[in-house]
Scaffold this active site. Structure first.
Site, PDB file in Angstrom:
ATOM      1  N   GLY A 204      23.701   3.935  19.770  1.00 43.88           N
ATOM      2  CA  GLY A 204      22.535   4.627  20.331  1.00 43.88           C
ATOM      3  C   GLY A 204      22.929   5.863  21.095  1.00 43.88           C
ATOM      4  N   ASN A 205      21.969   6.411  21.824  1.00 42.50           N
ATOM      5  CA  ASN A 205      22.266   7.576  22.668  1.00 42.50           C
ATOM      6  C   ASN A 205      21.469   7.463  23.963  1.00 42.50           C
ATOM      7  OD1 ASN A 205      19.632   9.090  22.419  1.00 42.50           O
ATOM      8  ND2 ASN A 205      20.205   8.918  20.260  1.00 42.50           N
ATOM      9  N   ARG A 206      21.617   8.460  24.829  1.00 40.56           N
ATOM     10  CA  ARG A 206      21.086   8.353  26.194  1.00 40.56           C
ATOM     11  C   ARG A 206      19.656   8.853  26.360  1.00 40.56           C
ATOM     12  NH1 ARG A 206      25.737   7.584  29.302  1.00 40.56           N
ATOM     13  NH2 ARG A 206      27.605   8.240  28.209  1.00 40.56           N
ATOM     14  N   SER A 207      18.964   9.173  25.280  1.00 39.76           N
ATOM     15  CA  SER A 207      17.606   9.731  25.446  1.00 39.76           C
ATOM     16  C   SER A 207      16.658   8.691  26.043  1.00 39.76           C
ATOM     17  CB  SER A 207      17.072  10.187  24.088  1.00 39.76           C
ATOM     18  OG  SER A 207      15.712  10.513  24.206  1.00 39.76           O
ATOM     19  N   ALA A 268      16.005  12.071  19.934  1.00 43.12           N
ATOM     20  CA  ALA A 268      17.430  12.154  19.605  1.00 43.12           C
ATOM     21  C   ALA A 268      17.679  11.097  18.531  1.00 43.12           C
ATOM     22  CB  ALA A 268      18.272  11.900  20.845  1.00 43.12           C
TER      23      ALA A 268
END
Ligand code: PMT
Length: 392
Positions: A204-207, A268
């Site tokens: 995943g990512n930090r959005s 994102a």
């Protein structure tokens, strides 16, 4: 046409005050009802009779009127829009700090109408940290800005600080009073996708979804019909249709089901996902040498490729300068790209603020200061509205 729309034109003290007479004329020609409020210093630059002749009634000049005990509340309630042009650094500072010591600052404090500010000052004053802070506060409070432009200033100096031209101010006023929405639909994507590795782990990512949600909220406030495809569970106002998704494939499927006039892709989205998703939790004891990744669908590209596709706005989350994003805007064929450097303090993932640059389809870059994500959304929508007005 601004058919009988009620506009208060607040004129403060700067050499550019003479241009406001042209603006008053253009507002009247456009069908608006105009009342003028002048500060004492404005009267040093232009006579009240000039405005009286153009709008058909004398300007308001005092906080305490002979015929009206409270001109500031009368003007504040009467206005459907207040335009401050030219707006000096002192007027901006008073508004940002909620001061109400003269007719114009008291009117601004008392109004619920939208306020459009056309700053005019010397470059040093415009670039002063205090002015920048005040502008940021006002943007966050929902004030709208037009200009300043770069050009010749009082005393022969040249730089940023020249008031926007009357036609530019008129067009910004129109964008506020005659919303572009007209039943148009908008798709907004928000949040970061999660690509499962097994039932408990994901890539995943930090959005957080804050940027995309702010855009959806502002679009709805402007009367657009908004569908928000999001991975985030942030609260959303009634009236916005929410489609909750988790992965890039789910986001693509949700987007495929919508035919918007405008698409703003702030999500994102993972560029790669695990080729296989393990049906059971991977055990450490069994070891794992690598995870094979495959590409996810490019949602933005699929929208740009549609026949009669929407006005498309992409985001570029970069860790370096704006140049890569300018190239991305060209490659992706979007109408507008919003660049943010996610390594910059206060900008990008998870923050309440963002510092963006708007990149037009011809590669033109417009840098914005650090501001709240809701203020970024307002600025973004001003630009989308302009695209809508020029295309539809
Ligand atoms: O959610 P917040 O915490 O508020 O943070 C906001 C943000 C930093 C996530 C946001 O401002 C932002 O930059 N979003 C885009 C992030 C991104 O994926 O950038 P990108 O350069 O990798 O992608 C370019 C564009 O293509 C984006 O519009 C993206 O939505 C889109 N894309 C990317 C990959 C893919 N498979 N499909 C896509 O549509």
């Amino acid at each position: 046409m601004l058919d009988r729309r009620r506009v208060v034109l607040a004129v403060t003290g700067g050499i550019a005050a003479y241009k406001t007479a042209f603006l008053a004329r253009r507002l009247v020609e456009s069908g608006a009802q105009v009342r003028v409020a002048m500060s004492k210093s404005a009267a040093e630059f232009i006579g009240p009779q000039t405005f009286a002749a153009i709008i058909g009634e004398p300007p308001y000049q005092d906080l305490f009127g002979a015929d009206d005990v409270s001109p500031h509340t009368m003007l504040a309630r009467w206005a459907e829009l207040i335009i401050v042009a030219p707006a000096t650094a002192a007027t901006i500072a008073r508004a940002a700090n909620g001061l109400s010591e003269d007719l114009i600052s008291a009117t601004l404090l008392a109004t619920e109408a939208p306020v459009l500010i056309a700053p005019a000052m010397h470059t040093e004053m415009w670039e002063n940290k205090a002015t920048k802070r005040n502008i940021d506060i006002l943007r966050s409070d929902g004030y709208r800005f037009v200009g300043p432009n770069e050009g010749e200033l009082a005393g022969g100096d040249v730089g940023v600080g020249r008031v926007a031209e009357p036609e530019e101010i008129l067009s910004a006023a129109r964008a506020i009073l005659e919303p572009s929405a007209r039943g148009l639909s908008v798709l907004v994507t928000a949040g970061g996708t999660r690509e499962p590795v097994d039932p408990v782990r994901y890539l995943g990512n930090r959005s957080s979804g804050k940027m995309g949600h702010a855009i959806a909220e502002e679009g709805a406030r402007r009367g657009y019909e908004v569908t928000l495809v999001t991975t985030s569970d942030l609260p959303v106002s009634g009236g916005i249709k929410v489609l909750s998704v988790e992965t890039a494939d789910e986001m693509k499927a949700a987007v495929d089901g919508v035919e918007p006039h405008i698409a703003v892709l702030a999500a994102a989205v993972a560029d790669f996902k695990p080729a296989d998703r393990a049906s059971e939790k991977l055990a450490r004891s069994e070891g794992l040498e690598s995870i094979e990744l495959v590409k996810t669908p490019d949602i933005l590209a699929s929208l740009v490729a549609r026949d009669d596709g929407p006005i498309t706005v992409g985001f570029a989350a970069e860790t370096g300068g704006v140049d890569r994003a300018v190239e991305k805007a060209r490659q992706k064929g979007v109408d507008l790209l919003v660049y943010n450097n996610v390594l910059e303090e206060g900008s990008g993932f998870g923050t309440d603020t963002n510092r963006v640059s708007f990149i037009a389809s011809d590669g033109d870059v417009e840098e914005m200061p650090l501001m709240s994500k809701s203020a970024v959304a307002i600025e973004l929508w001003d630009r989308i509205d302009a695209l809508v007005d020029s295309r539809m």
